[in-house]
Design an enzyme around this catalytic site. Structure first.
Site, PDB file in Angstrom:
ATOM      1  N   HIS A  82      27.558   1.834  56.498  1.00 27.57           N
ATOM      2  CA  HIS A  82      27.911   1.213  57.749  1.00 27.57           C
ATOM      3  C   HIS A  82      27.944  -0.383  57.704  1.00 27.57           C
ATOM      4  CE1 HIS A  82      23.484  -0.898  57.842  1.00 27.57           C
ATOM      5  NE2 HIS A  82      23.396   0.448  57.265  1.00 27.57           N
ATOM      6  N   ASP A  84      27.475  -2.835  60.198  1.00 28.35           N
ATOM      7  CA  ASP A  84      26.707  -3.713  61.009  1.00 28.35           C
ATOM      8  C   ASP A  84      25.291  -4.062  60.055  1.00 28.35           C
ATOM      9  OD1 ASP A  84      25.644  -0.963  61.610  1.00 28.35           O
ATOM     10  OD2 ASP A  84      24.275  -1.662  62.718  1.00 28.35           O
ATOM     11  N   GLU A 179      24.856   1.521  62.921  1.00 24.75           N
ATOM     12  CA  GLU A 179      23.890   2.133  62.335  1.00 24.75           C
ATOM     13  C   GLU A 179      22.196   1.478  62.552  1.00 24.75           C
ATOM     14  OE1 GLU A 179      20.871   3.664  59.250  1.00 24.75           O
ATOM     15  OE2 GLU A 179      21.655   1.675  59.711  1.00 24.75           O
ATOM     16  N   GLU A 180      22.213   0.396  62.582  1.00 21.56           N
ATOM     17  CA  GLU A 180      20.761  -0.162  62.781  1.00 21.56           C
ATOM     18  C   GLU A 180      20.169  -0.086  63.961  1.00 21.56           C
ATOM     19  OE1 GLU A 180      19.360  -1.024  60.110  1.00 21.56           O
ATOM     20  OE2 GLU A 180      20.847  -2.054  58.625  1.00 21.56           O
TER      21      GLU A 180
END
Ligand SMILES: [Zn+2]
Length: 414
Positions: A82, A84, A179-180
């Site tokens: 990911h 981010d 994702e976070e």
């Protein structure tokens, strides 16, 4: 492993601020994630990745390393990271620095000397004596979560594309946003990705191999009380706050995140509000074992029903909603994913670390969408904060693990 430098790539990627934000409600949640997506799109084209596709609407980048001759029908495996970074600490103007041959002492991160990465607080630092560590300047996070994973995947891609003598089937790669904030797979196009199986490269310590996570639900109760002047309250008042308290006391005391570890599940009270008239409480319910998970959800509902019998129907309203599931059920039919990863690790002297995750991963959600997807190490530590660091040697070994997995799948085909 040739002169393709995973660290050079990593240091370039971390300079780009890609912090996600769970308050915007957009997809991607922040436009700056496109800055890295564009760079990766260009870089993948430059190094010769095929079918590079940039989903400009949702900020996903996909690509293919085509099968070598004769391996066109070998299993198509994928690698995902990911773009981010966490919204807990800024990822803007990251000034990474390499501490060469770490000596086991404190590392002063900030120029004012106040932010110190010390083995007193982070004892695992002692495992890295002699290694080169990439650290922050104490004002931002590093972004090893998950730009270490991205750098490892692009390095693997470049090694494969410059060494056509390593036989393999189609290798699919993808980089995802958000994702976070739990939205990493919201617009992931499994069909377009085209792999049968994949790995997320989003773990930490070298050797991490994760394929079990929690089954997860949230539980909420609302208690409807009856407020009456306390002077005339006998047999009339129903104190919602006290019933809320009583509800909590019906849940097993020891099944609490404060007292559990490993595969032990829990009820976690995340929020509570109350007056005499009305009270509410929110919980998360977790267990790796599906049967125990179902039992916990039932116990939650039973506690509410017991109180309704005691105080009258409608006193406690209860809702339980599933959030995500343990990927193990979807991995178990494809244990080659784990066996090949373990082989790739042990072949280069890395001990596989197979521990159940006490949380969820994007891989869990992808596994249930039809793409079985365990999680691999990156060599990054102390995620989501200023003390984040990565080991140069562990990152290089992670690249070798990815190449080893590719190699195992090639070998098993012939
Ligand atoms: Zn991550």
């Amino acid at each position: 492993m040739s002169n393709i430098d995973v660290i050079e790539k990593f240091l370039r990627y971390v300079k780009i601020d890609t912090q996600s934000d769970d308050t915007t409600g957009t997809s991607p949640s922040t436009m700056k994630q496109h800055d890295l997506a564009k760079l990766l799109y260009d870089e993948m084209n430059t190094i010769g990745v095929s079918n590079v596709f940039y989903d400009k609407d949702h900020c996903y980048v996909y690509g293919v390393i085509p099968a070598t001759a004769g391996y066109e029908n070998a299993p198509k495996i994928g690698f995902i990271s990911h773009m981010d970074t966490s919204d807990e600490v800024s990822g803007k103007d990251v000034k990474a620095r390499i501490v060469e041959k770490y000596d086991g002492n404190d590392i002063t991160l900030s120029s004012d000397g106040k932010v110190v990465l010390s083995p007193d607080s982070f004892p695992e630092l002692k495992n890295h004596i002699g290694e080169d560590l990439i650290v922050t300047d104490g004002t931002t996070l590093l972004g090893a979560d998950d730009k270490a994973g991205i750098a490892e995947i692009t390095t693997m891609a470049e090694v494969l594309l410059t060494n056509p003598d390593i036989p393999h089937g189609d290798i699919k790669i993808a980089f995802t946003p958000d994702e976070e904030i739990g939205e990493g797979t919201a617009h992931f196009d499994i069909e377009k990705f085209g792999a049968k199986f994949a790995y997320t490269v989003d773990g930490g310590k070298l050797g991490d191999l994760e394929y079990e996570n929690f089954n997860a639900a949230e539980g909420k109760i609302v208690v409807n009380g009856r407020s009456v002047h306390p002077g005339d309250a006998k047999d009339k008042m129903v104190n919602a706050s006290l019933i809320c308290y009583e509800f909590h006391s019906l849940l097993p005391v020891q099944m609490n995140p404060m007292y559990t570890q490993g595969r032990e599940g829990f009820f976690h009270l995340t929020e509570i509000n109350g007056s005499t008239e009305k009270a509410s409480a929110s919980y998360i319910i977790r267990d790796h074992d599906e049967a125990l998970f179902e039992k916990k959800k039932q116990l939650f509902i039973d506690a509410a029903e017991y109180l309704n019998k005691k105080y009258g129907e409608g006193t406690v309203e209860v809702k339980v909603r599933d959030q995500y599931k343990n990927m193990i059920e979807k991995i178990r039919p494809h244990m080659h994913l784990i066996e090949n990863a373990k082989k790739a690790m042990t072949d280069i002297g890395v001990t596989p670390l197979e521990f159940p995750i006490r949380g969820g991963t994007d891989g869990a959600s992808l596994s249930y969408k039809g793409l079985p997807c365990p999680n691999l190490c990156t060599g990054g530590y102390n995620y989501h904060g200023k003390y984040e660091y990565a080991s140069v040697q562990e990152m290089e070994k992670t690249v070798d693990i990815l190449l080893g997995i590719v190699n195992e799948y090639g070998k098993s085909y012939k």
